[in-house]
Design a protein around this motif. Structure first.
Motif, PDB file in Angstrom:
ATOM      1  N   UNK A 147      14.915  96.728 -31.841  1.00  0.00           N
ATOM      2  CA  UNK A 147      14.297  95.526 -32.375  1.00  0.00           C
ATOM      3  C   UNK A 147      14.132  95.679 -33.880  1.00  0.00           C
ATOM      4  N   UNK A 148      13.911  94.567 -34.556  1.00  0.00           N
ATOM      5  CA  UNK A 148      13.775  94.607 -36.014  1.00  0.00           C
ATOM      6  C   UNK A 148      12.386  95.023 -36.475  1.00  0.00           C
ATOM      7  N   UNK A 149      11.453  95.188 -35.537  1.00  0.00           N
ATOM      8  CA  UNK A 149      10.107  95.620 -35.920  1.00  0.00           C
ATOM      9  C   UNK A 149       9.484  96.432 -34.786  1.00  0.00           C
ATOM     10  N   UNK A 150       8.250  96.870 -35.009  1.00  0.00           N
ATOM     11  CA  UNK A 150       7.546  97.698 -34.031  1.00  0.00           C
ATOM     12  C   UNK A 150       6.736  96.919 -33.013  1.00  0.00           C
ATOM     13  N   UNK A 151       6.982  95.637 -32.891  1.00  0.00           N
ATOM     14  CA  UNK A 151       6.166  94.752 -32.043  1.00  0.00           C
ATOM     15  C   UNK A 151       6.249  95.035 -30.549  1.00  0.00           C
ATOM     16  N   UNK A 165       9.281 105.914 -29.990  1.00  0.00           N
ATOM     17  CA  UNK A 165       9.947 105.068 -30.974  1.00  0.00           C
ATOM     18  C   UNK A 165      10.602 105.914 -32.052  1.00  0.00           C
ATOM     19  N   UNK A 166      11.666 105.378 -32.606  1.00  0.00           N
ATOM     20  CA  UNK A 166      12.329 105.984 -33.753  1.00  0.00           C
ATOM     21  C   UNK A 166      12.937 104.842 -34.562  1.00  0.00           C
ATOM     22  N   UNK A 167      13.477 105.184 -35.714  1.00  0.00           N
ATOM     23  CA  UNK A 167      14.105 104.181 -36.580  1.00  0.00           C
ATOM     24  C   UNK A 167      15.569 104.506 -36.765  1.00  0.00           C
ATOM     25  N   UNK A 168      16.370 103.468 -36.854  1.00  0.00           N
ATOM     26  CA  UNK A 168      17.761 103.620 -37.276  1.00  0.00           C
ATOM     27  C   UNK A 168      17.927 102.780 -38.529  1.00  0.00           C
ATOM     28  N   UNK A 169      17.975 103.483 -39.662  1.00  0.00           N
ATOM     29  CA  UNK A 169      18.062 102.823 -40.966  1.00  0.00           C
ATOM     30  C   UNK A 169      19.476 102.390 -41.287  1.00  0.00           C
ATOM     31  N   UNK A 170      20.466 103.000 -40.613  1.00  0.00           N
ATOM     32  CA  UNK A 170      21.869 102.692 -40.922  1.00  0.00           C
ATOM     33  C   UNK A 170      22.349 101.502 -40.092  1.00  0.00           C
ATOM     34  N   UNK A 171      21.596 100.437 -40.145  1.00  0.00           N
ATOM     35  CA  UNK A 171      21.912  99.194 -39.454  1.00  0.00           C
ATOM     36  C   UNK A 171      21.416  98.064 -40.341  1.00  0.00           C
ATOM     37  N   UNK A 172      22.050  96.913 -40.271  1.00  0.00           N
ATOM     38  CA  UNK A 172      21.583  95.742 -41.011  1.00  0.00           C
ATOM     39  C   UNK A 172      21.161  94.708 -39.991  1.00  0.00           C
ATOM     40  N   UNK A 173      19.871  94.399 -39.904  1.00  0.00           N
ATOM     41  CA  UNK A 173      18.746  95.058 -40.558  1.00  0.00           C
ATOM     42  C   UNK A 173      18.437  96.396 -39.870  1.00  0.00           C
ATOM     43  N   UNK A 174      17.622  97.259 -40.506  1.00  0.00           N
ATOM     44  CA  UNK A 174      17.194  98.496 -39.841  1.00  0.00           C
ATOM     45  C   UNK A 174      16.484  98.169 -38.521  1.00  0.00           C
ATOM     46  N   UNK A 175      16.602  99.060 -37.551  1.00  0.00           N
ATOM     47  CA  UNK A 175      16.070  98.807 -36.208  1.00  0.00           C
ATOM     48  C   UNK A 175      15.039  99.843 -35.787  1.00  0.00           C
ATOM     49  N   UNK A 176      14.017  99.370 -35.080  1.00  0.00           N
ATOM     50  CA  UNK A 176      13.129 100.237 -34.326  1.00  0.00           C
ATOM     51  C   UNK A 176      13.789 100.450 -32.969  1.00  0.00           C
ATOM     52  N   UNK A 177      13.904 101.696 -32.558  1.00  0.00           N
ATOM     53  CA  UNK A 177      14.530 102.033 -31.282  1.00  0.00           C
ATOM     54  C   UNK A 177      13.423 102.519 -30.336  1.00  0.00           C
ATOM     55  N   UNK A 178      13.416 101.969 -29.127  1.00  0.00           N
ATOM     56  CA  UNK A 178      12.391 102.255 -28.133  1.00  0.00           C
ATOM     57  C   UNK A 178      13.013 102.924 -26.917  1.00  0.00           C
ATOM     58  N   UNK A 179      12.243 103.848 -26.327  1.00  0.00           N
ATOM     59  CA  UNK A 179      12.643 104.490 -25.074  1.00  0.00           C
ATOM     60  C   UNK A 179      11.412 104.581 -24.191  1.00  0.00           C
ATOM     61  N   UNK A 180      11.459 103.902 -23.038  1.00  0.00           N
ATOM     62  CA  UNK A 180      10.363 103.949 -22.071  1.00  0.00           C
ATOM     63  C   UNK A 180      10.931 104.385 -20.722  1.00  0.00           C
ATOM     64  N   UNK A 181      10.252 105.308 -20.056  1.00  0.00           N
ATOM     65  CA  UNK A 181      10.740 105.886 -18.802  1.00  0.00           C
ATOM     66  C   UNK A 181       9.869 105.415 -17.643  1.00  0.00           C
ATOM     67  N   UNK A 182      10.526 105.016 -16.547  1.00  0.00           N
ATOM     68  CA  UNK A 182       9.781 104.642 -15.344  1.00  0.00           C
ATOM     69  C   UNK A 182       9.337 105.932 -14.656  1.00  0.00           C
ATOM     70  N   UNK A 183       8.018 106.113 -14.533  1.00  0.00           N
ATOM     71  CA  UNK A 183       7.473 107.309 -13.882  1.00  0.00           C
ATOM     72  C   UNK A 183       6.674 106.918 -12.671  1.00  0.00           C
TER      73      UNK A 183
END
Length: 183
Positions: A147-151, A165-183
């Motif tokens: 996503x484009x933000x941390x929302x 969460x992490x960021x990928x700056x080498x994208x236009x626009x930069x992206x927030x990357x999310x990973x959620x695991x079903x436990x």
């Protein structure tokens, strides 16, 4: 697909969240948790013209499955040019994903990758999509989003009980990357 086509789709369709295709750097970062040596069932929300789809299919085993959702007509037409029996196409909203996917994969999906603009959705729809996603995943399955933000961090934590969460700056626009695991 060209940036111009994405730009046209962006201005014509409120559900298109980006003016450019996702960068290869972002694709690889989002897909990092996937073990491509395993047979996987992957669902992609907002498949666009297939940037992730092509990468996934190039990496996936012959017995893997890829379910692709895209509502934009221009992008869906481009997506359907993928000629691979592992890919299934849906031109309906992921708001109804539980009703659209085959019953035999509900609760067995390994990964959901999402690029849909959750910030454009009202809270009820956002919550419904995340709840359905949780139910579709197997135990240990992962919801991977960019996503484009941390929302999306709090809604994912509310649904999954965890999120990285992490960021990928080498994208236009930069992206927030999310990973959620079903436990």
């Amino acid at each position: 697909m060209s940036t111009l086509a994405y730009l046209k789709s962006f201005f014509k369709d409120k559900d298109v969240a980006s003016v450019t295709p996702t960068s290869r750097f972002c694709v690889k970062r989002v897909c990092q948790p996937i073990d491509f040596k395993e047979d996987n069932t992957v669902v992609e929300y907002g498949a666009g013209a297939g940037v992730f789809s092509h990468y996934l299919l190039d990496q996936m085993t012959p017995n893997s499955q890829l379910h692709l959702f895209e509502t934009n007509e221009i992008l869906f037409e481009k997506l359907q040019q993928i000629d691979d029996s592992r890919a299934m196409f849906y031109d309906q909203s992921v708001e109804y994903v539980s009703d659209l996917l085959p019953e035999d994969i509900i609760g067995r999906v390994d990964f959901i990758i999402s690029g849909i603009p959750f910030s454009f959705l009202d809270e009820k729809v956002k919550s419904s999509i995340l709840d359905q996603s949780f139910k579709m995943l197997r135990d240990g399955g992962e919801f991977l989003a960019y996503q484009t933000s941390g929302h999306l961090e709090d809604p994912l934590r509310d649904t999954f009980g965890n999120v990285k969460t992490s960021w990928e700056w080498r994208n236009i626009p930069p992206m927030t990357v999310y990973e959620a695991v079903k436990r």
